[in-house]
Design an enzyme around this catalytic site. Structure first.
Site, PDB file in Angstrom:
ATOM      1  N   THR A  11      20.334  21.304   2.963  1.00  0.00           N
ATOM      2  CA  THR A  11      20.676  19.907   3.236  1.00  0.00           C
ATOM      3  C   THR A  11      21.969  19.482   2.553  1.00  0.00           C
ATOM      4  O   THR A  11      22.747  18.696   3.111  1.00  0.00           O
ATOM      5  CB  THR A  11      19.529  18.988   2.740  1.00  0.00           C
ATOM      6  OG1 THR A  11      18.371  19.296   3.496  1.00  0.00           O
ATOM      7  CG2 THR A  11      19.846  17.520   2.900  1.00  0.00           C
ATOM      8  N   ASP A  54      19.494  26.734   7.200  1.00  0.00           N
ATOM      9  CA  ASP A  54      18.427  25.886   6.670  1.00  0.00           C
ATOM     10  C   ASP A  54      17.519  26.869   5.944  1.00  0.00           C
ATOM     11  O   ASP A  54      17.131  27.899   6.526  1.00  0.00           O
ATOM     12  CB  ASP A  54      17.695  25.212   7.843  1.00  0.00           C
ATOM     13  CG  ASP A  54      16.656  24.214   7.374  1.00  0.00           C
ATOM     14  OD1 ASP A  54      15.779  24.604   6.581  1.00  0.00           O
ATOM     15  OD2 ASP A  54      16.723  23.051   7.802  1.00  0.00           O
ATOM     16  N   SER A  55      17.151  26.602   4.706  1.00  0.00           N
ATOM     17  CA  SER A  55      16.436  27.630   3.937  1.00  0.00           C
ATOM     18  C   SER A  55      15.047  27.922   4.487  1.00  0.00           C
ATOM     19  O   SER A  55      14.426  28.913   4.113  1.00  0.00           O
ATOM     20  CB  SER A  55      16.371  27.284   2.452  1.00  0.00           C
ATOM     21  OG  SER A  55      15.382  26.317   2.204  1.00  0.00           O
ATOM     22  N   SER A  56      14.540  27.085   5.389  1.00  0.00           N
ATOM     23  CA  SER A  56      13.256  27.424   6.011  1.00  0.00           C
ATOM     24  C   SER A  56      13.401  28.634   6.940  1.00  0.00           C
ATOM     25  O   SER A  56      12.401  29.214   7.361  1.00  0.00           O
ATOM     26  CB  SER A  56      12.669  26.219   6.754  1.00  0.00           C
ATOM     27  OG  SER A  56      13.624  25.698   7.632  1.00  0.00           O
ATOM     28  N   THR A  86      16.361  23.212  -0.219  1.00  0.00           N
ATOM     29  CA  THR A  86      15.240  23.016  -1.153  1.00  0.00           C
ATOM     30  C   THR A  86      13.933  23.633  -0.653  1.00  0.00           C
ATOM     31  O   THR A  86      13.077  23.998  -1.458  1.00  0.00           O
ATOM     32  CB  THR A  86      14.995  21.516  -1.431  1.00  0.00           C
ATOM     33  OG1 THR A  86      14.646  20.871  -0.209  1.00  0.00           O
ATOM     34  CG2 THR A  86      16.204  20.859  -2.048  1.00  0.00           C
ATOM     35  N   ASP A  87      13.785  23.769   0.679  1.00  0.00           N
ATOM     36  CA  ASP A  87      12.476  24.177   1.212  1.00  0.00           C
ATOM     37  C   ASP A  87      11.992  25.500   0.632  1.00  0.00           C
ATOM     38  O   ASP A  87      10.809  25.637   0.301  1.00  0.00           O
ATOM     39  CB  ASP A  87      12.519  24.265   2.744  1.00  0.00           C
ATOM     40  CG  ASP A  87      12.470  22.894   3.404  1.00  0.00           C
ATOM     41  OD1 ASP A  87      12.114  21.917   2.703  1.00  0.00           O
ATOM     42  OD2 ASP A  87      12.799  22.791   4.595  1.00  0.00           O
ATOM     43  N   ARG A 233      -5.578  33.365  -1.362  1.00  0.00           N
ATOM     44  CA  ARG A 233      -5.546  32.129  -2.170  1.00  0.00           C
ATOM     45  C   ARG A 233      -6.956  31.581  -2.248  1.00  0.00           C
ATOM     46  O   ARG A 233      -7.510  31.102  -1.270  1.00  0.00           O
ATOM     47  CB  ARG A 233      -4.570  31.133  -1.555  1.00  0.00           C
ATOM     48  CG  ARG A 233      -3.158  31.726  -1.588  1.00  0.00           C
ATOM     49  CD  ARG A 233      -2.035  30.754  -1.424  1.00  0.00           C
ATOM     50  NE  ARG A 233      -2.371  29.431  -1.084  1.00  0.00           N
ATOM     51  CZ  ARG A 233      -2.110  28.370  -1.852  1.00  0.00           C
ATOM     52  NH1 ARG A 233      -1.512  28.517  -3.025  1.00  0.00           N
ATOM     53  NH2 ARG A 233      -2.408  27.157  -1.447  1.00  0.00           N
ATOM     54  N   GLN A 266      -5.711  28.372  -5.447  1.00  0.00           N
ATOM     55  CA  GLN A 266      -5.127  27.232  -4.729  1.00  0.00           C
ATOM     56  C   GLN A 266      -4.786  26.090  -5.680  1.00  0.00           C
ATOM     57  O   GLN A 266      -4.155  25.116  -5.275  1.00  0.00           O
ATOM     58  CB  GLN A 266      -6.102  26.728  -3.657  1.00  0.00           C
ATOM     59  CG  GLN A 266      -6.299  27.722  -2.538  1.00  0.00           C
ATOM     60  CD  GLN A 266      -7.448  27.362  -1.615  1.00  0.00           C
ATOM     61  OE1 GLN A 266      -7.930  26.234  -1.609  1.00  0.00           O
ATOM     62  NE2 GLN A 266      -7.893  28.327  -0.836  1.00  0.00           N
ATOM     63  N   CYS A 267      -5.222  26.206  -6.945  1.00  0.00           N
ATOM     64  CA  CYS A 267      -4.926  25.135  -7.900  1.00  0.00           C
ATOM     65  C   CYS A 267      -3.425  25.100  -8.183  1.00  0.00           C
ATOM     66  O   CYS A 267      -2.788  26.146  -8.348  1.00  0.00           O
ATOM     67  CB  CYS A 267      -5.664  25.358  -9.216  1.00  0.00           C
ATOM     68  SG  CYS A 267      -7.432  25.210  -9.054  1.00  0.00           S
TER      69      CYS A 267
HETATM   70  N1  ASP Z   1      15.371  22.121   5.286  1.00  0.00           N
HETATM   71  C1  ASP Z   1      16.322  22.033   4.184  1.00  0.00           C
HETATM   72  C2  ASP Z   1      16.518  23.424   3.616  1.00  0.00           C
HETATM   73  O1  ASP Z   1      15.672  23.885   2.907  1.00  0.00           O
HETATM   74  C3  ASP Z   1      15.806  21.086   3.156  1.00  0.00           C
HETATM   75  C4  ASP Z   1      16.738  20.845   1.994  1.00  0.00           C
HETATM   76  O2  ASP Z   1      17.697  21.541   1.736  1.00  0.00           O
HETATM   77  O3  ASP Z   1      16.437  19.880   1.238  1.00  0.00           O
HETATM   78  O4  ASP Z   1      17.507  24.055   3.898  1.00  0.00           O
END
Ligand code: ASP
Length: 332
Positions: A11, A54-56, A86-87, A233, A266-267
């Site tokens: 992002t 996108d890291s996803s 962030t993902d 898990r 899963q905790c």
């Molecule tokens: N979908 C974005 C990613 O992980 C989310 C982010 O960066 O906050 O690339």
């Protein structure tokens, strides 16, 4: 002090498009503007990975692309910054921690919830904080900086899809918090390191959540064909509904086929103790390995790492239960 930046996507460098946010901002220009007037500015190099993602969408091959870029600049840089979505940042941070355990130079990953061009974005605070962390004499290993906190990379987990404090390390304290001056809380947990790791390759690892009422037929279907490893898990300290007809038999077949079974919890905050309850004892008897206090991200990346190093059987179990880069706490 010389710093190398690897920009992998996320992002932080995205712009709006009719199909939603996608990479496209002038990240390099923005980064340079952040450093205007700072002495370090003339000692920074930057690689932009191609394609920016996108890291996803990240796979173990993308982890390896970041590792390759860092290794390629290891001769001329003293510290590294990775700009990442962030993902799956916690997965990449853990993956880097194993493969770069012997690098001997700090690596800090960061990203942001808002793109750099948005008023009120967290991009600037995160990047400048990560930079400060990377050049600190306290910096060690692979770390993740986000929302005013510096965390051990292989202990971090994304806890909020929107909050500026989007990451925590549930089982250990942060490495540092920002302020004037920053507060540092001691070095990361120790690890044995890893000599000349083979590159990450994709591995067929099944991650399955046990739920109340899960049937043997469902578990069998989810593990057919057999995966290269199973991360199960479970509840609490490592418990499953062991009295459910046929359920343990499905796991027994996997264990006899030499599929490593790693028992996680899963905790949010956990210490897996197989055999503590009758309900978890069946797993211990099968030769399953407990995940200790590893996050799912650290555990998944470690499983892929060990399989990529061709570790199987008893070797796999021994490495899984020991600390390569501080990813787990060994109880005395
Ligand atoms: N979908 C974005 C990613 O992980 C989310 C982010 O960066 O906050 O690339």
């Amino acid at each position: 002090m010389r710093l190398h930046v690897t920009y992998s996507g996320g992002t932080i460098g995205m712009v709006d498009s009719p199909e939603g946010l996608r990479p496209g901002a002038d990240l390099q220009g923005w980064f340079e503007s952040q450093l205007e007037g700072i002495e370090l500015a003339s000692n920074i190099s930057m690689s932009t990975l191609d394609p920016l993602i996108d890291s996803s969408e990240a796979t173990p091959e993308d982890w390896q692309a970041i590792i390759d870029d860092i290794n390629a600049h290891a001769g001329e840089a003293d510290a590294f910054l990775v700009l990442h979505g962030t993902d799956t940042m916690a997965y990449s941070a853990a993956a880097l921690s194993y493969a770069l355990a012997n690098l001997g130079k700090p690596v800090v990953l960061t990203g942001s919830q808002y793109p750099l061009g948005v008023v009120g974005s967290d991009a600037s605070a995160n990047v400048t904080g990560a930079l400060r962390a990377a050049i600190s004499p306290h910096a060690q290993g692979v770390m993740l900086f986000f929302g005013h906190k510096l965390l051990a990379g292989n202990r971090a987990t994304k806890t909020s899809s929107w909050a500026f404090r989007g990451f925590e390390s549930p089982s250990v304290s942060p490495l540092a918090r920002t302020g004037a001056p920053w507060r540092w809380y001691g070095p990361p947990h120790p690890g044995t390191g890893w000599q000349d790791p083979s590159p990450y390759t994709r591995q067929d690892v099944a991650v399955i959540d046990v739920v109340p009422g899960i049937s043997a037929a469902r578990l069998r279907a989810m593990t057919t064909p057999h995966p290269a490893a199973l991360i199960l898990r479970t509840f609490g300290v490592g418990n499953i509904p062991a009295s459910e007809p046929g359920l343990v038999d499905v796991l027994d077949v996997l264990a006899h086929a030499d599929v490593p079974i790693i028992v996680a919890s899963q905790c949010y905050q956990a210490e897996v103790m197989l055999g503590h309850y009758e309900a978890g004892n069946a797993l211990a008897k099968l030769g399953a390995v407990g995940a200790h206090d590893m996050t799912l991200e650290a555990l998944y990346a470690k499983t892929v790492f060990l399989l990529s190093q061709d570790k199987r059987g008893a070797d796999f179990a021994t490495y899984m239960g020991s600390s390569i880069a501080g990813e787990l706490t060994l109880q005395d």
